[in-house]
Design an enzyme around this catalytic site. Structure first.
Site, PDB file in Angstrom:
ATOM      1  N   SER A 131       0.825  -1.213   0.000  1.00 52.12           N
ATOM      2  CA  SER A 131       0.000   0.000   0.000  1.00 52.12           C
ATOM      3  C   SER A 131       0.860   1.264   0.000  1.00 52.12           C
ATOM      4  CB  SER A 131      -0.916   0.007   1.220  1.00 52.12           C
ATOM      5  OG  SER A 131      -1.692  -1.173   1.246  1.00 52.12           O
TER       6      SER A 131
HETATM    7  N1  SAM Z   1      -0.519  -4.298   3.990  1.00 48.08           N
HETATM    8  C1  SAM Z   1       0.153  -4.917   2.894  1.00 48.08           C
HETATM    9  C2  SAM Z   1       1.517  -4.381   2.671  1.00 48.08           C
HETATM   10  O1  SAM Z   1       1.906  -3.442   3.369  1.00 48.08           O
HETATM   11  O2  SAM Z   1       2.209  -4.911   1.814  1.00 48.08           O
HETATM   12  C3  SAM Z   1      -0.631  -4.780   1.644  1.00 48.08           C
HETATM   13  C4  SAM Z   1      -1.538  -5.878   1.446  1.00 48.08           C
HETATM   14  S1  SAM Z   1      -2.265  -6.053  -0.145  1.00 48.08           S
HETATM   15  C5  SAM Z   1      -2.972  -4.503  -0.511  1.00 48.08           C
HETATM   16  C6  SAM Z   1      -3.660  -7.073   0.334  1.00 48.08           C
HETATM   17  C7  SAM Z   1      -3.294  -8.481   0.732  1.00 48.08           C
HETATM   18  O3  SAM Z   1      -4.472  -9.131   1.216  1.00 48.08           O
HETATM   19  C8  SAM Z   1      -2.803  -9.328  -0.436  1.00 48.08           C
HETATM   20  O4  SAM Z   1      -1.542  -9.850  -0.137  1.00 48.08           O
HETATM   21  C9  SAM Z   1      -3.855 -10.436  -0.544  1.00 48.08           C
HETATM   22  O5  SAM Z   1      -3.355 -11.684  -0.960  1.00 48.08           O
HETATM   23  C10 SAM Z   1      -4.385 -10.486   0.861  1.00 48.08           C
HETATM   24  N2  SAM Z   1      -5.706 -11.098   1.011  1.00 48.08           N
HETATM   25  C11 SAM Z   1      -6.799 -10.965   0.236  1.00 48.08           C
HETATM   26  N3  SAM Z   1      -7.826 -11.690   0.740  1.00 48.08           N
HETATM   27  C12 SAM Z   1      -7.357 -12.276   1.881  1.00 48.08           C
HETATM   28  C13 SAM Z   1      -7.930 -13.130   2.856  1.00 48.08           C
HETATM   29  N4  SAM Z   1      -9.200 -13.542   2.802  1.00 48.08           N
HETATM   30  N5  SAM Z   1      -7.157 -13.540   3.878  1.00 48.08           N
HETATM   31  C14 SAM Z   1      -5.872 -13.148   3.979  1.00 48.08           C
HETATM   32  N6  SAM Z   1      -5.269 -12.343   3.092  1.00 48.08           N
HETATM   33  C15 SAM Z   1      -6.006 -11.897   2.050  1.00 48.08           C
END
Ligand code: SAM
Length: 224
Positions: A72
């Site tokens: 993000s």
């Molecule tokens: N906060 C993170 C960073 O600083 O890198 C950014 C995360 S990214 C925008 C969103 C993440 O949520 C992705 O890695 C995705 O695979 C994960 N995700 C989506 N659905 C999910 C779920 N049901 N459970 C766990 N992770 C999930």
């Protein structure tokens, strides 16, 4: 004694870029919690981005981290973290470990972080970076974070770093009295950042503004 996230003799050529990011992207836009600003001054964001994007690590936008996912934008990390009002003794649940950058910021601010990621190679990569940085207060789980992590409930703060159609009920159920939950809610193209505070058993909702996240995929999220 070594501090969390710092290693002896570790020269960080990106310190100035980080300071500039804090001043120009965060303070200028109204982030004022000194603990959050200090965590963002400290955590080496460039270690969490793919090596070919390292020079862009402190720029004012999200970056791809593989598997269709993103790290993000710094401002969004700061805004969500500030909204969580994290205290030193708090237990925090993070859904969507991704690169592990937000996880490190949380680990700087609270006692224990529980983080869940559904894409195993991303989880493994994040785990390795966070281990090398010396964090000892992070617990990792692979799987569907829309179900939460009931074994360690209740959580003082819950952050969801992917966009959902609605707030997953298990996350509300796992929030402590006085706890804060921050989550992007909307359709698959744009969302509103929603903060929920549990006060005397009631859930108080606030809208913190528009945002755009990748999908939260799971039983209480979007279908794949
Ligand atoms: N906060 C993170 C960073 O600083 O890198 C950014 C995360 S990214 C925008 C969103 C993440 O949520 C992705 O890695 C995705 O695979 C994960 N995700 C989506 N659905 C999910 C779920 N049901 N459970 C766990 N992770 C999930």
């Amino acid at each position: 004694m070594e501090e969390k996230g710092e290693r002896k003799g570790f020269f960080d050529p990106f310190k100035e870029k980080r300071e500039k990011m804090v001043k120009e992207q965060l303070i200028r836009r109204g982030i004022h919690d000194e603990r959050v600003l200090n965590a963002m001054r400290k955590v080496p964001r460039h270690l969490f981005v793919p090596p070919d994007l390292i020079e862009e690590a402190y720029n004012d936008y999200p970056l791809p981290i593989g598997y269709g996912q993103t790290i993000s934008q710094p401002y969004m990390v700061a805004l969500m973290t500030e909204a969580l009002e994290i205290k030193e003794n708090d237990k925090v649940l993070e859904i969507g470990t991704g690169s592990g950058y937000q996880t490190a910021i949380l680990a700087e601010l609270c006692k224990e972080v529980y983080t869940i990621e559904r894409i195993l190679p991303l989880l493994e990569r994040a785990k390795e970076i966070l281990r090398k940085l010396g964090y000892k207060n992070i617990h990792f789980r692979a799987g569907d974070g829309t179900l939460g992590w009931p074994e360690n409930k209740p959580y003082d703060a819950i952050i969801v770093t992917a966009g959902a159609p609605k707030i997953p009920q298990p996350l509300l159920d796992q929030l402590a009295e006085g706890g804060r939950l921050v989550i992007p809610i909307g359709d698959r193209f744009s969302q509103e950042l929603i903060k929920v505070t549990k006060l005397e058993g009631e859930f108080i909702r606030e809208n913190l503004g528009g945002c755009r996240f990748v999908d939260l995929i799971g039983i209480h999220g979007w279908k794949e």
